[in-house]
Motif scaffolding. Structure first.
Motif, PDB file in Angstrom:
ATOM      1  N   ILE A  38       0.829  -1.213   0.000  1.00 34.08           N
ATOM      2  CA  ILE A  38       0.000   0.000   0.000  1.00 34.08           C
ATOM      3  C   ILE A  38       0.859   1.258   0.000  1.00 34.08           C
ATOM      4  N   SER A  39       2.124   1.108  -0.343  1.00 35.00           N
ATOM      5  CA  SER A  39       3.047   2.242  -0.267  1.00 35.00           C
ATOM      6  C   SER A  39       2.646   3.398  -1.173  1.00 35.00           C
ATOM      7  N   GLY A  40       1.896   3.132  -2.227  1.00 28.55           N
ATOM      8  CA  GLY A  40       1.469   4.192  -3.132  1.00 28.55           C
ATOM      9  C   GLY A  40       0.088   4.738  -2.822  1.00 28.55           C
ATOM     10  N   HIS A  41      -0.531   4.261  -1.761  1.00 29.57           N
ATOM     11  CA  HIS A  41      -1.881   4.706  -1.424  1.00 29.57           C
ATOM     12  C   HIS A  41      -1.874   6.090  -0.778  1.00 29.57           C
ATOM     13  N   ALA A  42      -2.908   6.840  -1.039  1.00 31.30           N
ATOM     14  CA  ALA A  42      -3.091   8.148  -0.411  1.00 31.30           C
ATOM     15  C   ALA A  42      -4.262   8.063   0.558  1.00 31.30           C
ATOM     16  N   CYS A  43      -4.206   8.843   1.611  1.00 30.44           N
ATOM     17  CA  CYS A  43      -5.293   8.867   2.590  1.00 30.44           C
ATOM     18  C   CYS A  43      -6.363   9.840   2.120  1.00 30.44           C
ATOM     19  N   ARG A  44      -7.616   9.468   2.353  1.00 31.93           N
ATOM     20  CA  ARG A  44      -8.734  10.324   1.964  1.00 31.93           C
ATOM     21  C   ARG A  44      -9.661  10.532   3.160  1.00 31.93           C
ATOM     22  N   HIS A  45     -10.399  11.618   3.127  1.00 27.62           N
ATOM     23  CA  HIS A  45     -11.390  11.890   4.155  1.00 27.62           C
ATOM     24  C   HIS A  45     -12.737  11.353   3.672  1.00 27.62           C
ATOM     25  N   ILE A  46     -13.550  10.898   4.598  1.00 29.20           N
ATOM     26  CA  ILE A  46     -14.854  10.331   4.258  1.00 29.20           C
ATOM     27  C   ILE A  46     -15.720  11.320   3.481  1.00 29.20           C
TER      28      ILE A  46
END
Length: 72
Positions: A38-46
């Motif tokens: 998941i190293s390329g994943h970005a965090c998102r807000h709901i």
């Protein structure tokens, strides 16, 4: 979820507060141990999702159910 379901449905992840631009290093390490990168994943807000887009919602802690409901 993606590994189990394939293309049967879309899987997304989001938080309700304290999120960052990228996945946390500890989280990346834990997932790597499970064979998932998941190293390329970005965090998102709901808030990036609308209620119409969500058919199922899983929380890690029952104390966030009401705040998430209010956010959507």
């Amino acid at each position: 979820m993606r590994r189990l379901a394939g293309d049967h449905f879309e899987v997304a992840s989001a938080g309700i507060d304290g999120y960052w631009d990228a996945a946390q290093p500890a989280t990346i390490a834990i997932m790597k141990e499970a064979g998932i990168d998941i190293s390329g994943h970005a965090c998102r807000h709901i808030r990036e999702f609308t209620g119409d887009d969500i058919e199922a919602l899983f929380t890690l802690d029952s104390s966030v159910v009401v705040p998430v409901s209010r956010t959507l």
